[in-house]
Design an enzyme around this catalytic site. Structure first.
Site, PDB file in Angstrom:
ATOM      1  N   LYS A 564      36.323  31.916  33.178  1.00 21.40           N
ATOM      2  CA  LYS A 564      35.641  32.187  31.913  1.00 21.40           C
ATOM      3  C   LYS A 564      34.877  30.922  31.561  1.00 21.40           C
ATOM      4  O   LYS A 564      35.052  29.891  32.215  1.00 21.40           O
ATOM      5  CB  LYS A 564      36.647  32.543  30.809  1.00 21.40           C
ATOM      6  N   ARG A 565      34.012  30.970  30.534  1.00 18.12           N
ATOM      7  CA  ARG A 565      33.350  29.745  30.118  1.00 18.12           C
ATOM      8  C   ARG A 565      34.387  28.667  29.807  1.00 18.12           C
ATOM      9  O   ARG A 565      35.491  28.972  29.331  1.00 18.12           O
ATOM     10  CB  ARG A 565      32.473  30.011  28.888  1.00 18.12           C
ATOM     11  N   LYS A 570      39.667  27.972  24.728  1.00 19.88           N
ATOM     12  CA  LYS A 570      40.220  28.805  25.804  1.00 19.88           C
ATOM     13  C   LYS A 570      41.345  28.085  26.558  1.00 19.88           C
ATOM     14  O   LYS A 570      42.053  28.691  27.353  1.00 19.88           O
ATOM     15  CB  LYS A 570      39.103  29.229  26.763  1.00 19.88           C
ATOM     16  N   THR A 672      36.902  39.939  27.303  1.00 22.65           N
ATOM     17  CA  THR A 672      36.685  41.143  28.112  1.00 22.65           C
ATOM     18  C   THR A 672      37.126  40.879  29.547  1.00 22.65           C
ATOM     19  O   THR A 672      37.449  41.818  30.269  1.00 22.65           O
ATOM     20  CB  THR A 672      35.195  41.566  28.116  1.00 22.65           C
ATOM     21  N   LYS A 676      39.120  43.383  32.471  1.00 28.17           N
ATOM     22  CA  LYS A 676      38.780  43.591  33.886  1.00 28.17           C
ATOM     23  C   LYS A 676      40.007  43.350  34.769  1.00 28.17           C
ATOM     24  O   LYS A 676      40.284  44.104  35.700  1.00 28.17           O
ATOM     25  CB  LYS A 676      37.645  42.646  34.318  1.00 28.17           C
TER      26      LYS A 676
HETATM   27  C1  LIG Z   1      33.692  39.249  31.844  1.00 25.13           C
HETATM   28  C2  LIG Z   1      32.920  38.003  32.010  1.00 25.13           C
HETATM   29  C3  LIG Z   1      32.978  36.991  31.042  1.00 25.13           C
HETATM   30  C4  LIG Z   1      33.875  37.072  29.812  1.00 25.13           C
HETATM   31  O1  LIG Z   1      35.125  36.521  30.120  1.00 25.13           O
HETATM   32  P1  LIG Z   1      36.191  36.125  28.993  1.00 25.13           P
HETATM   33  O2  LIG Z   1      37.413  35.810  29.776  1.00 25.13           O
HETATM   34  O3  LIG Z   1      36.364  37.343  28.137  1.00 25.13           O
HETATM   35  O4  LIG Z   1      35.640  34.968  28.265  1.00 25.13           O
HETATM   36  C5  LIG Z   1      32.240  35.842  31.242  1.00 25.13           C
HETATM   37  N1  LIG Z   1      31.471  35.687  32.342  1.00 25.13           N
HETATM   38  C6  LIG Z   1      31.409  36.627  33.292  1.00 25.13           C
HETATM   39  C7  LIG Z   1      30.554  36.389  34.491  1.00 25.13           C
HETATM   40  C8  LIG Z   1      32.119  37.820  33.166  1.00 25.13           C
HETATM   41  O5  LIG Z   1      32.016  38.753  34.116  1.00 25.13           O
END
Ligand SMILES: *Cc1c(COP(=O)(O)O)cnc(C)c1O
Length: 831
Positions: A564-565, A570, A672, A676
């Site tokens: 994630k970022r 986080k 999100t 996944k």
């Molecule tokens: C799903 C997704 C995110 C969001 O990730 P989080 O864990 O919810 O911050 C960020 N970047 C990419 C490339 C993603 O596919």
């Protein structure tokens, strides 16, 4: 059109049916290779093969794209315009092939050419026009809207450069520009005829029309052009193709004649550059404001071109009668980035179509809806009034009037509460006044939504509590979701096939059907197959990691992932502290019962976010020391995966066993990525934050590894927090800190990680890393124990997938359609 049979090819020159025009897939690829690309079969490399394939897939979209547009014009349903500064689309070819059901045809055509679909798909560059979750949400939403046949169009900016490419050199993040359009974007269609004029700077003046009515106009402006490029958004097997319209900035051809005649031909042509700057680059800041003039220009550029587009279409069909405009149109604002839509629609209705204020306001406030994505104060957009005035003087006048009228109403409804008026004012007064864009969006919208239940509750209680008191029914929740077509069906063919065989294919368009899987969690034979697929996915991921980092990972290890970022909230740092704890145990020989683990970390840091970049450097230094130490070999392997992006996540989430969702409670609006992973059968270790709460509710508490403070406890702990005392009282934490502070991970660079240590030890540490660390380590130990019982682990994994139906963006979008947009599905395409 049948997808399983090769279309009949006709030799009749009068046969204009689609099949006759297109031929079969193989013919399409050959035709494009020769006539579109001018390439013979000898010199066709993978790049040409990809392009010819994509062109011939695109051919099969065009007919339905035209049909969908016509149906949208002819069917009475409210049209939704989804305005977003970001669309993180990733690759399109694989998605189109899946949604159109072309995989079988295409594979056999490629076999004929001696080619492999997987190699071709790999050629496509990600469309990375977004930072992270917010941009990817917009992309998942477009997919679901097309899948539900909803009359929704996306509007965004066609950035020349998308999200930067990240590489790691000497442990540090290096950014390189992502010139994704260099070789052209073969999915887009330029629509020059829909070009719009956008005004900037200048001044406003009042005038009286022939009926003696006063109006305003914006004059002496510097104008640029917005040229639209349309991208098709194919629905899944339903004949629908929606549109994402992206605007490119160009110079007007109206040269400054003064300059021109003075002989400054080149200077005046060079102005083109200034205009094109507006759509040159995506700002790479996630969850923090930008504050730059160019960013405000981008925002207004998107908003003005998109609203002009909608109004032109409206007037073309209805004339200048706006009576039903709000009933038949809705603008969904993805965060406050497009909040200028509120004053811009007012301006166009009043200054261009000569409506009075009351009528224009009634329309505007009934067709705007705003989605909030964050509670972080540093992410709330504020624009300096002086900059706004210089760039958009007419809009500022309108914002002032909106505010004045709004505050007047508040004063009437809450007499004597002058503090309330100060608090809710769109204008933050002071020596350098600012506009609060969130407040502008709330005042101008009929719906304000949060993106997970906890987040929405916190908006009502905290950040927007005054507005909640003023309009008790305006704030509502729409928990985010992701599209199972990309995030399960496409990216995880092993699980897709197993699901199809076990519960049928209905889940692809109705994810709640995954609940039919639950009984199989007790079926030993099924669990065995489930485990086999997961193992294959782990091996595939290991190969991908090796190719991208050179690091070998043992696919029998538990795969523990946080991608994630990179952001302090986080808490990637806490994850690294746990890794150091495991390493400390290895050093002490305390490895009895320790399950071998591979920890994979990935994500980009905003180039100007110093601490986030330092966290990347820290991760890489720690990982290097651990991987280089032969004592770790059988227990722990660590990878920093570079250039995390959509296509990387498509490889990573199917191979993941443990999903790290460890933000400080109350900080992650939804997440999100967590969804996944759950869909793909990973177990989550997480805090009670964002959508994790709903994930745990759906999965069952016994199938989720919970740790840490909850949101109220976080607020309480902040009031008196002593991280140093917590460390001193816990020998595991002490040893972790000793390893770091003793320079174990920065032997040649004394002190480089001092800021990170100081941050964690600071009683004002916002992110409470040390407060949650003990609880995190204990939860990780529970993960360790659970993993030893492979049958039980796989059972929990199946139950996570089986209970992930709620997290489909189809569900989210159906709720937007029913509760916010009040729109319906269009009829199915007939031909
Ligand atoms: C799903 C997704 C995110 C969001 O990730 P989080 O864990 O919810 O911050 C960020 N970047 C990419 C490339 C993603 O596919």
């Amino acid at each position: 059109m049948s997808n399983t049979m090769e279309p009949h090819v006709s030799n009749d020159p009068n046969d204009l049916s689609e099949n006759a025009l297109l031929g079969n897939m193989l013919q399409g690829i050959r035709r494009h290779m020769q006539y579109s690309l001018g390439c013979d079969s000898q010199s066709a490399n993978n790049e040409y093969n990809f392009r010819a394939t994509a062109f011939s897939v695109r051919d099969r979209i065009m007919h339905n794209w035209l049909q969908t547009r016509q149906r949208m014009q002819s069917t009475p349903a409210r049209h939704v315009h989804y305005l977003s500064l970001e669309f993180l689309m990733g690759r399109s070819l694989n998605n189109a092939v899946m949604n159109l059901g072309l995989e079988g045809d295409l594979r056999s055509a490629l076999v004929n050419l001696g080619l492999d679909l997987e190699d071709i798909v790999e050629q496509e560059h990600d469309a990375g026009l977004g930072n992270g979750g917010l941009g990817r949400l917009a992309a998942c939403f477009l997919d679901s809207c097309a899948n539900l046949r909803l009359p929704v169009a996306g509007y965004g900016i066609r950035y020349e450069y998308g999200m930067f490419k990240q590489s790691i050199e000497k442990g540090r993040q290096i950014e390189a520009p992502d010139h994704w359009l260099r070789d052209g974007n073969l999915w887009e269609v330029e629509r020059h005829e829909d070009t719009k004029h956008i005004q900037f700077y200048g001044r406003t003046e009042r005038y009286v029309d022939e009926h003696g009515r006063p109006h305003s106009r914006w004059v002496e402006t510097q104008d640029i052009l917005a040229v639209p490029f349309d991208m098709p958004i194919p629905g899944h097997d339903n004949g629908t193709v929606n549109t994402l319209r992206l605007w490119k900035a160009t110079a007007t051809d109206e040269f400054d004649l003064g300059e021109f005649n003075a002989g400054d031909y080149t200077e005046s042509v060079a102005d083109k550059n200034t205009a094109e700057q507006i759509s040159m680059v995506l700002y790479p800041n996630d969850a923090s404001e930008n504050g730059k003039e160019l960013r405000l220009k981008q925002q207004y550029f998107l908003v003005s071109s998109s609203i002009q587009d909608v109004l032109k279409d409206w007037v073309g069909r209805n004339g200048a009668d706006f009576t039903n405009f709000a009933a038949e149109n809705c603008f969904q604002l993805n965060d406050t980035h497009p909040a200028c839509a509120v004053p811009e629609l007012m301006r166009l209705l009043m200054d261009q179509y000569l409506l009075g204020w009351d009528e224009a306001w009634k329309i505007t406030s009934q067709c705007m809806a705003y989605t909030n994505h964050t509670l972080l104060p540093e992410a709330l957009e504020r624009w300096s009034v002086s900059m706004f005035d210089r760039l958009l003087p007419r809009l500022l006048e309108i914002v002032y009037e909106i505010n004045e009228r709004f505050l007047g109403e508040v004063a009437e409804r809450f007499p004597g509460d002058s503090e309330l008026i100060k608090r809710v004012s769109i204008v933050e007064e002071g020596h350098d006044p600012h506009l609060r864009m969130a407040y502008l969006a709330i005042v101008g919208s009929y719906s304000v939504n949060g993106v997970a239940q906890l987040h929405t509750d916190l908006l009502k209680q905290g950040l927007f509590s005054d507005f909640h008191k003023i309009w008790p029914s305006k704030i509502n929740n729409k928990t985010n979701g992701v599209t199972q077509r990309r995030w399960l069906s496409h990216c995880n063919p092993g699980i897709r096939n197993l699901l199809n065989e076990t519960i049928g294919t209905g889940w692809t368009d109705d994810l709640e059907q995954l609940s039919d899987l639950a009984p199989y969690a007790d079926d030993e034979n099924f669990l065995h197959r489930w485990k086999g697929v997961k193992q294959t996915n782990k091996e595939r991921l290991a190969t991908y990691v090796k190719a991208n980092t050179g690091i070998s990972i043992d696919s029998s290890f538990m795969i523990d992932v946080q991608v994630k970022r990179i952001h302090e909230y986080k808490r990637q740092l806490m994850n690294i502290l746990h890794v150091i704890h495991l390493y400390d145990r290895i050093l002490r020989g305390d490895t009895e019962g320790m399950v071998p683990r591979c920890v994979l970390l990935g994500g980009k840091a905003a180039p100007g976010y110093h601490i986030a970049k330092l966290i990347i450097r820290f991760a890489n230094s720690v990982f290097q020391v651990i991987n280089d130490d032969p004592r770790s070999k059988d227990h722990l392997r660590c990878v920093f995966f570079p250039d995390y992006r959509v296509s990387a996540m498509e490889m990573i989430c199917p191979g993941t066993e443990l999903s790290e969702q460890i933000s400080t409670a109350g900080k992650e609006a939804s997440g999100t990525g967590n969804m996944k992973f759950m869909m793909n059968g990973a177990l989550t270790i997480g805090t009670l934050d964002g959508a994790n709460i709903e994930i745990r509710e759906k999965a069952g508490a016994e199938n989720f590894f919970l740790f840490g403070l909850n949101a109220p406890e976080v607020a309480e702990t902040r009031r008196q927090y002593d991280p140093n005392a917590i460390i001193a009282a816990d020998s595991d934490l002490q040893r972790i800190m000793e390893l770091i502070e003793g320079g174990r991970f920065n032997q040649n660079h004394p002190g480089v990680f001092g800021e990170l240590v100081a941050g964690m030890r600071n009683p004002n540490d916002q992110w409470l890393t040390i407060a949650d660390l003990r609880s995190f380590i204990d939860a990780q130990q529970r993960v360790n124990e659970a993993y030893k019982d492979s049958v039980q682990w796989n059972r929990m994994s199946v139950l996570n997938t089986a209970n992930s139906g709620w997290f489909s963006s189809d569900r989210t979008i159906q709720q937007y359609a029913d509760e916010i947009w009040q729109t319906q599905a269009l009829p199915r395409n007939q031909g």
